[in-house]
Scaffold this motif. Structure first.
Motif, PDB file in Angstrom:
ATOM      1  N   TRP A   1       0.428   9.422  21.315  1.00  0.00           N
ATOM      2  CA  TRP A   1       1.888   9.303  21.245  1.00  0.00           C
ATOM      3  C   TRP A   1       2.304   7.921  20.773  1.00  0.00           C
ATOM      4  CZ3 TRP A   1       4.574   5.705  24.127  1.00  0.00           C
ATOM      5  CH2 TRP A   1       3.880   5.096  25.176  1.00  0.00           C
ATOM      6  N   LEU A   2       1.515   6.900  21.146  1.00  0.00           N
ATOM      7  CA  LEU A   2       1.885   5.538  20.776  1.00  0.00           C
ATOM      8  C   LEU A   2       1.710   5.300  19.278  1.00  0.00           C
ATOM      9  CD1 LEU A   2       2.919   2.927  21.923  1.00  0.00           C
ATOM     10  CD2 LEU A   2       0.579   2.200  22.332  1.00  0.00           C
ATOM     11  N   MET A   3       0.764   6.007  18.678  1.00  0.00           N
ATOM     12  CA  MET A   3       0.583   5.859  17.239  1.00  0.00           C
ATOM     13  C   MET A   3       1.817   6.364  16.497  1.00  0.00           C
ATOM     14  SD  MET A   3      -2.171   4.432  17.573  1.00  0.00           S
ATOM     15  CE  MET A   3      -2.175   4.004  15.855  1.00  0.00           C
ATOM     16  N   PHE A   4       2.438   7.425  17.023  1.00  0.00           N
ATOM     17  CA  PHE A   4       3.675   7.910  16.409  1.00  0.00           C
ATOM     18  C   PHE A   4       4.798   6.894  16.571  1.00  0.00           C
ATOM     19  CE2 PHE A   4       1.294  11.826  16.794  1.00  0.00           C
ATOM     20  CZ  PHE A   4       1.634  12.509  15.646  1.00  0.00           C
ATOM     21  N   GLU A   5       4.818   6.195  17.701  1.00  0.00           N
ATOM     22  CA  GLU A   5       5.840   5.176  17.925  1.00  0.00           C
ATOM     23  C   GLU A   5       5.666   3.999  16.964  1.00  0.00           C
ATOM     24  OE1 GLU A   5       8.411   5.513  19.911  1.00  0.00           O
ATOM     25  OE2 GLU A   5       7.689   7.506  20.483  1.00  0.00           O
ATOM     26  N   LEU A   6       4.434   3.620  16.690  1.00  0.00           N
ATOM     27  CA  LEU A   6       4.182   2.541  15.724  1.00  0.00           C
ATOM     28  C   LEU A   6       4.624   2.966  14.323  1.00  0.00           C
ATOM     29  CD1 LEU A   6       0.681   1.180  16.838  1.00  0.00           C
ATOM     30  CD2 LEU A   6       2.899   0.043  17.060  1.00  0.00           C
ATOM     31  N   LEU A   7       4.447   4.233  14.018  1.00  0.00           N
ATOM     32  CA  LEU A   7       4.876   4.730  12.713  1.00  0.00           C
ATOM     33  C   LEU A   7       6.403   4.725  12.612  1.00  0.00           C
ATOM     34  CD1 LEU A   7       3.692   5.748  10.085  1.00  0.00           C
ATOM     35  CD2 LEU A   7       3.833   8.078  10.969  1.00  0.00           C
ATOM     36  N   TRP A   8       7.075   5.075  13.702  1.00  0.00           N
ATOM     37  CA  TRP A   8       8.526   4.976  13.726  1.00  0.00           C
ATOM     38  C   TRP A   8       8.967   3.529  13.495  1.00  0.00           C
ATOM     39  CZ3 TRP A   8      12.765   7.844  13.484  1.00  0.00           C
ATOM     40  CH2 TRP A   8      12.682   9.205  13.765  1.00  0.00           C
ATOM     41  N   ARG A   9       8.276   2.615  14.114  1.00  0.00           N
ATOM     42  CA  ARG A   9       8.596   1.189  13.957  1.00  0.00           C
ATOM     43  C   ARG A   9       8.464   0.771  12.498  1.00  0.00           C
ATOM     44  NH1 ARG A   9       6.040  -3.746  13.960  1.00  0.00           N
ATOM     45  NH2 ARG A   9       7.115  -5.439  15.047  1.00  0.00           N
TER      46      ARG A   9
ATOM     47  N   ASP B   1       0.813  -1.216   0.000  1.00  0.00           N
ATOM     48  CA  ASP B   1       0.000   0.000   0.000  1.00  0.00           C
ATOM     49  C   ASP B   1       0.851   1.271   0.000  1.00  0.00           C
ATOM     50  OD1 ASP B   1      -2.169  -1.676   0.112  1.00  0.00           O
ATOM     51  OD2 ASP B   1      -2.426  -1.510   2.288  1.00  0.00           O
ATOM     52  N   LEU B   2       2.156   1.125   0.111  1.00  0.00           N
ATOM     53  CA  LEU B   2       3.012   2.312   0.150  1.00  0.00           C
ATOM     54  C   LEU B   2       2.902   3.106  -1.152  1.00  0.00           C
ATOM     55  CD1 LEU B   2       6.266   0.829   1.762  1.00  0.00           C
ATOM     56  CD2 LEU B   2       4.443   2.138   2.887  1.00  0.00           C
ATOM     57  N   PRO B   3       2.895   4.429  -1.076  1.00  0.00           N
ATOM     58  CA  PRO B   3       2.742   5.258  -2.289  1.00  0.00           C
ATOM     59  C   PRO B   3       4.052   5.407  -3.056  1.00  0.00           C
ATOM     60  CG  PRO B   3       2.879   6.666  -0.371  1.00  0.00           C
ATOM     61  CD  PRO B   3       2.912   5.248   0.146  1.00  0.00           C
ATOM     62  N   PHE B   4       4.998   4.541  -2.817  1.00  0.00           N
ATOM     63  CA  PHE B   4       6.280   4.594  -3.516  1.00  0.00           C
ATOM     64  C   PHE B   4       6.852   3.176  -3.552  1.00  0.00           C
ATOM     65  CE2 PHE B   4       6.684   6.001   0.917  1.00  0.00           C
ATOM     66  CZ  PHE B   4       7.382   4.936   1.448  1.00  0.00           C
ATOM     67  N   LYS B   5       7.760   2.961  -4.484  1.00  0.00           N
ATOM     68  CA  LYS B   5       8.477   1.698  -4.504  1.00  0.00           C
ATOM     69  C   LYS B   5       9.461   1.677  -3.349  1.00  0.00           C
ATOM     70  CE  LYS B   5       8.200   1.042  -9.515  1.00  0.00           C
ATOM     71  NZ  LYS B   5       8.981   0.860 -10.782  1.00  0.00           N
TER      72      LYS B   5
ATOM     73  N   VAL C   1       3.114   8.833   3.974  1.00  0.00           N
ATOM     74  CA  VAL C   1       2.207   7.740   4.347  1.00  0.00           C
ATOM     75  C   VAL C   1       1.090   8.174   5.289  1.00  0.00           C
ATOM     76  CG1 VAL C   1       4.078   6.061   4.068  1.00  0.00           C
ATOM     77  CG2 VAL C   1       3.581   6.992   6.347  1.00  0.00           C
ATOM     78  N   HIS C   2       1.110   9.422   5.756  1.00  0.00           N
ATOM     79  CA  HIS C   2       0.166   9.774   6.818  1.00  0.00           C
ATOM     80  C   HIS C   2      -1.296   9.723   6.377  1.00  0.00           C
ATOM     81  CE1 HIS C   2       0.149  13.718   4.838  1.00  0.00           C
ATOM     82  NE2 HIS C   2      -0.916  14.024   5.551  1.00  0.00           N
TER      83      HIS C   2
END
Length: 456
Positions: free
Chosen positions: A418-426, A255-259, A274-275
């Motif tokens: 804040w945890l949603m940002f941590e999942l995005l970092w992951r 689903d990423l908007p880039f290769k 990706v946001h």
């Protein structure tokens, strides 16, 4: 079919010797029971053509009388019309007594193809919830053999002299595998556990049960990608399909908007792209799974101990003989789900933790994190399951905040933001690792952030 389809032997009236007369029709060979699949007119004895009415007597081989094996060749025929047909009969694989060895389905890309037997190779996805790999194997196979391999290459000392897998991590892994077996058994299945190289163990099991395919989740690190290449080579030799899935991140790689090779190498660029992506829905755990294959009578095997893995159990013990590790750190999906629900309830009870004025104020102190990272790393819990649970909590908190503040959003101050940002970092760390960990690329040039150690 006409018995004249066989080789006709005749006597030359002049020489008195036997000669072979060319067959009047083509001959066929079908390993099927023709009477069950062909119309009755195929078995009606046709009239002998006039041009062959004067042929001498025919000697019929005993095999022709059974109609079990007919032989058709493309030999020339004096008849102007050629008999030609192609059969792919065998709508139900159970009706086909042949092909006992592994084989590829006619159309592997077609999800409707029902495989006789499949193997699910568990790796860092030790769960039954939100497991696309397990669910797909269940839907596309008549029997499923779940397998986990303790690869000896993951244990012992590294080139630097350190344990590749320490005793605490190994203990957590053993507990997680044990819990996965219990959850599979509760659904009518089981988990086969072996100590050995996956490319060897899986090939042997595939031969034993006659597996058509191996289902597995892709991983990202260099060693794991190399392991996938070895499995691919081994399964190709056995003509067994290898089906990969993606389930280790919040956003799906497709689903990423880039290769992936064009992925931004900094978190800010990644987050900006990706946001707005939609997160896929979680996959519900099945109440009942397909049973393990009866063929081969495969033994489940014992879950190894630390000593079996070459580790010293005393390293995890204190001087009084008790476990030195936190006794509450129990591996497994069951524990992970309980911790997630408890954490979500705590966030709901303390809604003011989170981001304030763009700064994160909940990562310090005793409760600096959600403490669910070990279960995420082992795949006992998927990021999407975690996201769904937190989203439910956030929705309740936003609803309560709106009613109190006359329509205020309440989003920026909720205790889960804040945890949603941590999942995005992951996600960022795993995707950047995947980008640079291809076995065909050199690791030089990978940025310092290319690691999978990010904690949620």
């Amino acid at each position: 079919m006409d018995v004249n389809h066989q080789i006709v032997e005749s006597e030359d009236p002049k020489s008195g010797e036997e000669t072979n007369v060319p067959p009047p029709f083509a001959t066929a060979s079908l390993s099927l029971s023709l009477s069950t699949i062909l119309p009755s007119h195929f078995f009606v004895q046709p009239k002998t053509p006039p041009s062959f009415s004067s042929l001498p007597k025919v000697k019929i081989p005993t095999q022709a009388s059974s109609l079990a094996h007919l032989s058709l060749s493309t030999a020339s025929s004096p008849s102007p019309s050629k008999l030609s047909f192609k059969s792919t009969i065998s709508a139900n694989p159970l009706h086909n007594p042949l092909s006992l060895g592994p084989h590829r389905p006619l159309d592997p890309s077609n999800g409707a193809v029902i495989r006789r037997a499949s193997i699910v190779w568990f790796r860092n996805d030790l769960r039954v919830h939100d497991n696309e790999c397990l669910n797909s194997a269940h839907n596309e196979s008549m029997s499923v053999l779940p397998v986990y391999c303790f690869d000896p290459r993951d244990y012992g000392k590294s080139s630097s002299g350190f344990d590749k897998t320490g005793p605490y991590r190994a203990t957590f892994l053993i507990e997680s595998v044990s819990n996965l077996r219990k959850n599979l058994q509760a659904r009518g299945s089981d988990l086969v556990v072996r100590i050995g190289k996956p490319e060897t163990v899986l090939v042997e099991l595939a031969k034993t049960i006659g597996a058509d395919a191996v289902y597995a989740h892709r991983e990202v690190s260099h060693d794991e990608v190399k392991a996938e290449e070895r499995i691919e080579a081994a399964m190709k030799e056995e003509n067994v399909e290898l089906k990969y899935f993606w389930g280790s991140t919040l956003y799906h790689v497709d689903d990423l908007p880039f290769k992936l090779e064009d992925m931004p190498t900094n978190y800010g660029g990644f987050r900006e792209k990706v946001h707005k992506l939609e997160i896929r829905k979680t996959i519900e755990a099945l109440d009942q799974l397909k049973g393990i294959p009866s063929r081969g009578d495969v033994e489940p095997g014992d879950i190894p101990s630390l000593m079996d893995l070459g580790l010293n159990p005393s390293a995890t013990m204190s001087q009084d003989g008790k476990s030195a590790a936190n006794s509450s750190m129990v591996g497994g999906e069951t524990e992970a789900l309980q911790r997630l629900r408890k954490f979500a309830a705590e966030c709901e009870a303390q809604p003011h933790k989170g981001f304030k004025d763009g700064k994160q104020d909940s990562i310090y102190g005793a409760n600096f994190s959600c403490k669910i990272s070990p279960w995420l790393a082992m795949g006992c819990l998927s990021p999407r399951t975690m996201f769904d649970e937190l989203k439910k909590t956030a929705s309740r908190m936003v609803s309560a905040s709106s009613s109190q503040n006359n329509g205020g959003s309440g989003v920026s101050n909720n205790g889960t933001n804040w945890l949603m940002f941590e999942l995005l970092w992951r996600d960022f760390f795993r995707f950047i690792t995947k980008k640079y960990s291809s076995a065909k690329k050199q690791l030089e040039g990978a940025p310092a952030t290319a690691c999978t150690g990010a904690l949620a």
